[in-house]
Design an enzyme around this catalytic site. Structure first.
Site, PDB file in Angstrom:
ATOM      1  CG  ASN A  95      42.077  57.926 -32.274  1.00 25.14           C
ATOM      2  OD1 ASN A  95      41.442  57.814 -33.318  1.00 25.14           O
ATOM      3  ND2 ASN A  95      42.565  56.887 -31.629  1.00 25.14           N
ATOM      4  CD  GLU A 103      41.547  55.204 -24.631  1.00 23.06           C
ATOM      5  OE1 GLU A 103      42.597  54.757 -24.133  1.00 23.06           O
ATOM      6  OE2 GLU A 103      40.651  54.490 -25.105  1.00 23.06           O
ATOM      7  CB  VAL A 104      47.178  59.439 -24.275  1.00 22.69           C
ATOM      8  CG1 VAL A 104      48.429  60.108 -23.710  1.00 22.69           C
ATOM      9  CG2 VAL A 104      46.923  58.115 -23.571  1.00 22.69           C
ATOM     10  CG  HIS A 108      48.950  58.914 -29.480  1.00 18.03           C
ATOM     11  ND1 HIS A 108      48.399  59.878 -28.649  1.00 18.03           N
ATOM     12  CD2 HIS A 108      47.980  57.971 -29.643  1.00 18.03           C
ATOM     13  CE1 HIS A 108      47.174  59.524 -28.330  1.00 18.03           C
ATOM     14  NE2 HIS A 108      46.881  58.385 -28.931  1.00 18.03           N
ATOM     15  CG  HIS A 110      47.160  54.479 -32.599  1.00 14.24           C
ATOM     16  ND1 HIS A 110      46.993  53.675 -31.486  1.00 14.24           N
ATOM     17  CD2 HIS A 110      46.582  55.665 -32.274  1.00 14.24           C
ATOM     18  CE1 HIS A 110      46.339  54.342 -30.548  1.00 14.24           C
ATOM     19  NE2 HIS A 110      46.072  55.552 -31.004  1.00 14.24           N
TER      20      HIS A 110
HETATM   21  P1  AMP Z   1      44.149  57.127 -28.112  1.00 17.11           P
HETATM   22  O1  AMP Z   1      42.741  56.683 -27.900  1.00 17.11           O
HETATM   23  O2  AMP Z   1      44.454  57.350 -29.555  1.00 17.11           O
HETATM   24  O3  AMP Z   1      44.488  58.334 -27.251  1.00 17.11           O
HETATM   25  O4  AMP Z   1      45.063  55.912 -27.693  1.00 17.11           O
HETATM   26  C1  AMP Z   1      45.893  55.883 -26.577  1.00 17.11           C
HETATM   27  C2  AMP Z   1      46.667  54.607 -26.646  1.00 17.11           C
HETATM   28  O5  AMP Z   1      47.691  54.648 -25.667  1.00 17.11           O
HETATM   29  C3  AMP Z   1      45.855  53.343 -26.388  1.00 17.11           C
HETATM   30  O6  AMP Z   1      45.979  52.470 -27.509  1.00 17.11           O
HETATM   31  C4  AMP Z   1      46.501  52.753 -25.135  1.00 17.11           C
HETATM   32  O7  AMP Z   1      46.531  51.340 -25.136  1.00 17.11           O
HETATM   33  C5  AMP Z   1      47.890  53.360 -25.183  1.00 17.11           C
HETATM   34  N1  AMP Z   1      48.570  53.480 -23.899  1.00 17.11           N
HETATM   35  C6  AMP Z   1      48.088  54.002 -22.745  1.00 17.11           C
HETATM   36  N2  AMP Z   1      49.022  53.972 -21.782  1.00 17.11           N
HETATM   37  C7  AMP Z   1      50.129  53.428 -22.335  1.00 17.11           C
HETATM   38  C8  AMP Z   1      51.442  53.123 -21.856  1.00 17.11           C
HETATM   39  N3  AMP Z   1      51.804  53.380 -20.574  1.00 17.11           N
HETATM   40  N4  AMP Z   1      52.321  52.567 -22.712  1.00 17.11           N
HETATM   41  C9  AMP Z   1      51.969  52.288 -23.985  1.00 17.11           C
HETATM   42  N5  AMP Z   1      50.755  52.560 -24.504  1.00 17.11           N
HETATM   43  C10 AMP Z   1      49.844  53.119 -23.695  1.00 17.11           C
END
Ligand code: AMP
Length: 125
Positions: A95, A103-104, A108, A110
Site C-alpha cells: 500500500n 498506515e505505516v 513494506h 505484505h
Molecule cells: P499498511 O496499511 O499497508 O501501512 O499496513 C501496516 C501494517 O503494519 C498493518 O497490517 C499493521 O497490522 C502492521 N503493524 C503495525 N504495527 C506493527 C508492529 N509493531 N509490528 C508488526 N506489524 C505492525
C-alpha cells in the site's frame, strides 16, 4: 511522501520496538504482522529509508533491490506457500499513500497466505 524516521517500522529496525522476526538479510527484514489478516501474514521491509515502493524502485541500489526481492522469495519458501513447491499460493500487497491507505510510511510488502484470500479489492471503507 517524505520519510519520517520516527515511523514504527524504523523503530523496529533500530531495535526500539520488538517484532516476531521471520528473516533478516543485509538489506531487508521480515516479521509477522501484529494484526494478521490471514494465517500467514508477514511484512518484508527494506532497511533503508524508503516510504513507498516507487521511492524504493527509483532510489534504492541494485544490491538493495536484489536483496529485497530475494527476501520476499525466501519468506515464501520458509512459509512453503509457493504454488510451484506445492503450497496453496499467496498474495503480495504494498500500500502507498492516501489512496493506497498506507498506515505505516516505511515501504513494506505484505505476504498473505494460508487461506483463500478472496477477490483482489474490497469496496472502500
Ligand atoms: P499498511 O496499511 O499497508 O501501512 O499496513 C501496516 C501494517 O503494519 C498493518 O497490517 C499493521 O497490522 C502492521 N503493524 C503495525 N504495527 C506493527 C508492529 N509493531 N509490528 C508488526 N506489524 C505492525
Amino acid at each position: 511522501m517524505s520519510y519520517d524516521p520516527q515511523n514504527i517500522f524504523a523503530r523496529i529496525l533500530r531495535g526500539e520496538i520488538p517484532c516476531t522476526k521471520v528473516l533478516e538479510t543485509p538489506h531487508s527484514l521480515a516479521f509477522r504482522d501484529i494484526a494478521p489478516q490471514a494465517p500467514d501474514h508477514v511484512l518484508v521491509i527494506p532497511k533503508g529509508p524508503y516510504a513507498t515502493y516507487d521511492d524504493f524502485a527509483t532510489g534504492a541500489s541494485e544490491a538493495e533491490i536484489v536483496d529485497f526481492t530475494r527476501a520476499i522469495g525466501q519468506v515464501c519458501a520458509l512459509l512453503g506457500v509457493g504454488p510451484g513447491v506445492g503450497g496453496g499460493g499467496f498474495r503480495l500487497i504494498s500500500n502507498a499513500g492516501r489512496d493506497g491507505v498506507q498506515e505505516v510510511p516505511h515501504l513494506h510488502v505484505h505476504i498473505l497466505a494460508g487461506r483463500n484470500l478472496g477477490r483482489m479489492l474490497n469496496p472502500p471503507r
